[in-house]
Design an enzyme around this catalytic site. Sequence first.
Site, PDB file in Angstrom:
ATOM      1  CB  CYS A   1      -0.921  -0.005   1.222  1.00 22.62           C
ATOM      2  SG  CYS A   1      -2.075   1.392   1.259  1.00 22.62           S
TER       3      CYS A   1
ATOM      4  CD  GLU B   1     -15.174  16.794  19.160  1.00 26.75           C
ATOM      5  OE1 GLU B   1     -15.955  15.875  18.854  1.00 26.75           O
ATOM      6  OE2 GLU B   1     -14.608  17.522  18.337  1.00 26.75           O
TER       7      GLU B   1
ATOM      8  CB  CYS C   1     -12.319  16.985   4.822  1.00 26.50           C
ATOM      9  SG  CYS C   1     -13.888  16.548   5.601  1.00 26.50           S
TER      10      CYS C   1
END
Length: 413
Positions: A145, A292, A366
């Site tokens: 990988c 959070e 993201c």
Amino acid sequence: MSTRFRIERLGAQADGIASTETGPVYVRYALPGETVTAARQKDRAELIAVLEPSPQRVAPPCRHFGTCGGCAIQHLEAAAYNDWKRRKVVEALKARGIEAPVADIVPCAPHTRRRVVMAARRTEAGMLLGYHEAMSHRIVAIVECPISRPEIVGRLDDLRALAVLVATSSEPFRMTVTATASGLDVTVQDSGKLSDSARLKASEFVSRASFARLSVDGEVIVEPKRPVVMFGDVAAEPPPGAFLQATAEAEAAMAALVTGHLKGAKRVADLFSGSGTFALRLAAGAEVHAVEGDAASLDALDRAFRFAAGLRRVTTEKRDLFRRPLLVRELDRFNGLVFDPPRVGAEDQAKQIARSAIPKVTAVSCNPVTLARDLAILMAGGYRVVSVTPIDQFLWSPHVEAVALLEKPRGRR
């Protein structure tokens, strides 16, 4: 039956796109400028042969590419690949009418992914461990990988042996492996309830293999060494399965942008803080309030702060920012803010930030599409986008990170 296609451009998911009378057709592994034959099914087609290859086509570095679905675009040369990822951010901003300077992408090197999520399943032929084939539930067993850290790839046989010990049926399950400073941290999900004998065997194996920790469905089975991750100069111990940036290099690039932009701020809010990726770095120069929704991650952040030296005060708050975003009156206590939400973005929280008087804000994302939406909200509230920096940390995938720096003139709301 095969059909000939002329590929015009590269799509958001790395498919080559050809125009036809009935609309666009998406051909996996085809590149712009190529003439290919492919087997068409509605708006998708499976590549059969490349008749006229692009000069930007290169040999994939991994033997599994084309079957393993972990990577989508190893066959495009580096400069074109980086440009494609940067354009994803540019086009997402453009779709929202945002004109902002977009920097060159921060590239991602091979062999740097420190956290991977693999699929596993017991079969009559042995244990399968690898990644799913693209658009399939079939697991492709891997022996290499090139995106992953050597600490992970070099232990594939041991990880496969551990999967045998924790598998309670032939049902597929997930194995998340994180390379930490103290060894591999392995989190297993959906493998089934372990018997006492299986727990013992797995624990003995983990100790012999010098892994840091094994957790199954959130329960720590054995922890020979506490998994340690460095956030700048601060050592933290994230809980099992906690969010962590995929590469340390990308995290460092993002953190440099965040801390640089918020330098001089005396009181900073870190929203969607996780275990302290930004908060523990920012605390070198500012008081930080970290918010959070995951209690275990906040506990890890708090422990890291209390054992670190030379940091300003860090406070924590467990709060679901999707259901209960920080309101304007709470935000106005701060003169700097960073938010790093999941892929869905932070629409409601952005609306509150837009109404605040915080002079400097950093948005980390993201997902360029939801980032653009959230930036548009902030701009409507008077913020100016200073810069946007794309960052690649999911090498050869369609995913791209971005860090946007924003300012609001004093007195504006």
